[in-house]
Design a protein around this motif. Structure first.
Motif, PDB file in Angstrom:
ATOM      1  N   ASP A  61       1.026  -0.799  -0.175  1.00 45.01           N
ATOM      2  CA  ASP A  61       0.452  -0.045   0.484  1.00 45.01           C
ATOM      3  C   ASP A  61       0.608   1.175  -0.549  1.00 45.01           C
ATOM      4  OD1 ASP A  61       1.017  -0.434   2.180  1.00 45.01           O
ATOM      5  OD2 ASP A  61      -1.208   0.818   3.794  1.00 45.01           O
ATOM      6  N   GLU A  62       2.529   1.870   0.260  1.00 42.80           N
ATOM      7  CA  GLU A  62       2.904   2.524  -0.210  1.00 42.80           C
ATOM      8  C   GLU A  62       3.660   3.032  -1.177  1.00 42.80           C
ATOM      9  OE1 GLU A  62       6.477   1.758   2.925  1.00 42.80           O
ATOM     10  OE2 GLU A  62       4.584   1.666   5.215  1.00 42.80           O
ATOM     11  N   PRO A  63       3.658   3.072  -2.441  1.00 42.86           N
ATOM     12  CA  PRO A  63       3.462   3.335  -3.681  1.00 42.86           C
ATOM     13  C   PRO A  63       4.942   3.343  -4.131  1.00 42.86           C
ATOM     14  CG  PRO A  63       1.434   4.764  -3.566  1.00 42.86           C
ATOM     15  CD  PRO A  63       2.014   4.421  -1.906  1.00 42.86           C
ATOM     16  N   LEU A  64       6.173   4.344  -2.765  1.00 44.21           N
ATOM     17  CA  LEU A  64       7.288   3.885  -3.077  1.00 44.21           C
ATOM     18  C   LEU A  64       7.973   2.606  -2.810  1.00 44.21           C
ATOM     19  CD1 LEU A  64       8.631   7.605  -1.723  1.00 44.21           C
ATOM     20  CD2 LEU A  64       8.670   7.268  -3.991  1.00 44.21           C
ATOM     21  N   ALA A  65       7.387   2.136  -1.929  1.00 44.28           N
ATOM     22  CA  ALA A  65       7.828   0.433  -1.481  1.00 44.28           C
ATOM     23  C   ALA A  65       7.947  -0.199  -2.123  1.00 44.28           C
ATOM     24  CB  ALA A  65       7.466   0.503  -0.326  1.00 44.28           C
ATOM     25  N   ALA A  66       6.545  -0.686  -3.016  1.00 47.68           N
ATOM     26  CA  ALA A  66       5.835  -0.990  -4.677  1.00 47.68           C
ATOM     27  C   ALA A  66       6.796  -0.660  -5.433  1.00 47.68           C
ATOM     28  CB  ALA A  66       4.532  -0.800  -5.182  1.00 47.68           C
ATOM     29  N   LYS A  67       7.994   0.129  -5.312  1.00 43.82           N
ATOM     30  CA  LYS A  67       8.260   1.203  -7.008  1.00 43.82           C
ATOM     31  C   LYS A  67       9.707   0.673  -6.710  1.00 43.82           C
ATOM     32  CE  LYS A  67       9.967   5.308  -9.853  1.00 43.82           C
ATOM     33  NZ  LYS A  67       9.657   6.576  -9.413  1.00 43.82           N
ATOM     34  N   GLY A  68      10.414   0.782  -6.089  1.00 43.48           N
ATOM     35  CA  GLY A  68      11.460   0.132  -4.911  1.00 43.48           C
ATOM     36  C   GLY A  68      11.559  -1.206  -5.447  1.00 43.48           C
ATOM     37  N   ILE A  69      11.169  -2.023  -4.774  1.00 40.88           N
ATOM     38  CA  ILE A  69      10.214  -3.568  -5.222  1.00 40.88           C
ATOM     39  C   ILE A  69      10.535  -4.239  -6.473  1.00 40.88           C
ATOM     40  CG2 ILE A  69       9.562  -5.509  -4.208  1.00 40.88           C
ATOM     41  CD1 ILE A  69       8.396  -4.759  -1.884  1.00 40.88           C
ATOM     42  N   MET A  70       9.653  -3.437  -7.549  1.00 37.32           N
ATOM     43  CA  MET A  70       9.421  -3.199  -8.792  1.00 37.32           C
ATOM     44  C   MET A  70      10.680  -3.639  -9.478  1.00 37.32           C
ATOM     45  SD  MET A  70       6.593  -2.446 -11.207  1.00 37.32           S
ATOM     46  CE  MET A  70       6.865  -0.430 -10.901  1.00 37.32           C
ATOM     47  N   GLY A  71      11.501  -2.416  -9.075  1.00 35.19           N
ATOM     48  CA  GLY A  71      12.703  -1.653  -9.615  1.00 35.19           C
ATOM     49  C   GLY A  71      13.956  -3.265  -8.719  1.00 35.19           C
ATOM     50  N   TYR A  72      14.066  -3.548  -8.110  1.00 34.30           N
ATOM     51  CA  TYR A  72      15.112  -4.334  -7.459  1.00 34.30           C
ATOM     52  C   TYR A  72      13.974  -5.849  -8.795  1.00 34.30           C
ATOM     53  CZ  TYR A  72      17.062  -2.373  -3.617  1.00 34.30           C
ATOM     54  OH  TYR A  72      17.502  -1.583  -2.422  1.00 34.30           O
ATOM     55  N   ALA A  73      13.084  -6.411  -9.018  1.00 33.90           N
ATOM     56  CA  ALA A  73      12.349  -7.738  -9.821  1.00 33.90           C
ATOM     57  C   ALA A  73      13.763  -6.972 -10.955  1.00 33.90           C
ATOM     58  CB  ALA A  73      10.911  -7.106  -9.307  1.00 33.90           C
TER      59      ALA A  73
END
Length: 236
Positions: A13-25
């Motif tokens: 539910d945290e957009p910045l956290a989701a974006k960071g994980i997406m970049g890592y993936a």
């Protein structure tokens, strides 16, 4: 070994956290992010629309927590928890998650978890032979997946019903499920796993499997029927 691509969904539910994980993936080269969800409600909808191998799942979210979602979703994909709260670690491992990542997550730690997922799914791919062996009555019996009607849990044993016999073995239902191809088998009840190819009819809360009847749990009937029918229902 053939390369493995893991279809995953990020739920946070945290957009910045989701974006960071997406970049890592994206940097791993083998995690294919097929959707990003803000909460478990969106995740629930995504899982009904497409096959998913892995969930990168936050815990504290609106509506329903990641843990509660995982407890209540029938036959969920494998999970890596991504959370800011260490206190849920024990619950996570009780739910047989692949890993538990504490925020802020470094790429080094994320890659370690991703590699663990890769090894898990690579092992699954190597086990895609059309059969496995069951120890019963002091011998190993070869069982073809296509011949299995259903598997029933019986306290400390499981009974494997095939097209021509019943095999009783000292094992857990979970250990048998891990040997079966997920796309072919479904768990309609906590004590049963059924080969969808042998379901002849659905009558109320009963599956007719060969000459046998297997119950469907009332709590997951909708999900079970959706997986079995899967847009193959003839309508008026």
């Amino acid at each position: 070994m053939n390369p493995v691509t893991i279809r995953c969904v990020i739920t946070d539910d945290e957009p910045l956290a989701a974006k960071g994980i997406m970049g890592y993936a994206a940097r791993t080269g083998f995690l294919d992010v097929v959707a990003v969800c803000e909460d478990a409600v969106q995740l629930n909808a995504v899982l009904k629309q497409q096959p998913v191998d892995l969930l990168l799942l936050d815990i504290e979210m609106p509506y329903i927590s990641g843990i509660e979602f995982l407890k209540n979703y029938p036959q969920p994909p494998k999970v890596i928890f991504t959370t800011a709260y260490e206190r849920y670690a024990m619950q996570g491992f009780e739910l047989d998650v692949l890993d538990y990542l504490l925020k802020p997550i470094s790429f080094e730690r994320f890659l370690k978890a991703a590699n663990k997922a890769y090894d898990y799914f690579a092992a699954q791919h190597t086990q895609l032979s059309p059969y496995f062996f069951i120890k019963a009555e002091k011998k190993l019996e070869k069982v073809l997946y296509q011949d299995i009607l259903f598997v029933e849990a019986l306290e400390n044993y499981v009974a494997v019903y095939t097209t021509d016999k019943k095999i009783l073995t000292h094992a857990t239902l979970k250990s048998v499920i891990e040997m079966l191809p997920a796309q072919q088998f479904i768990q309609p009840h906590k004590s049963y796993v059924v080969n969808m190819q042998h379901i002849g009819a659905i009558e109320g809360n009963i599956l007719h499997v060969g000459p046998f009847q297997v119950p469907i749990s009332k709590y997951q009937k909708e999900e079970v029927l959706e997986k079995i029918i899967n847009n193959r229902l003839l309508r008026k």
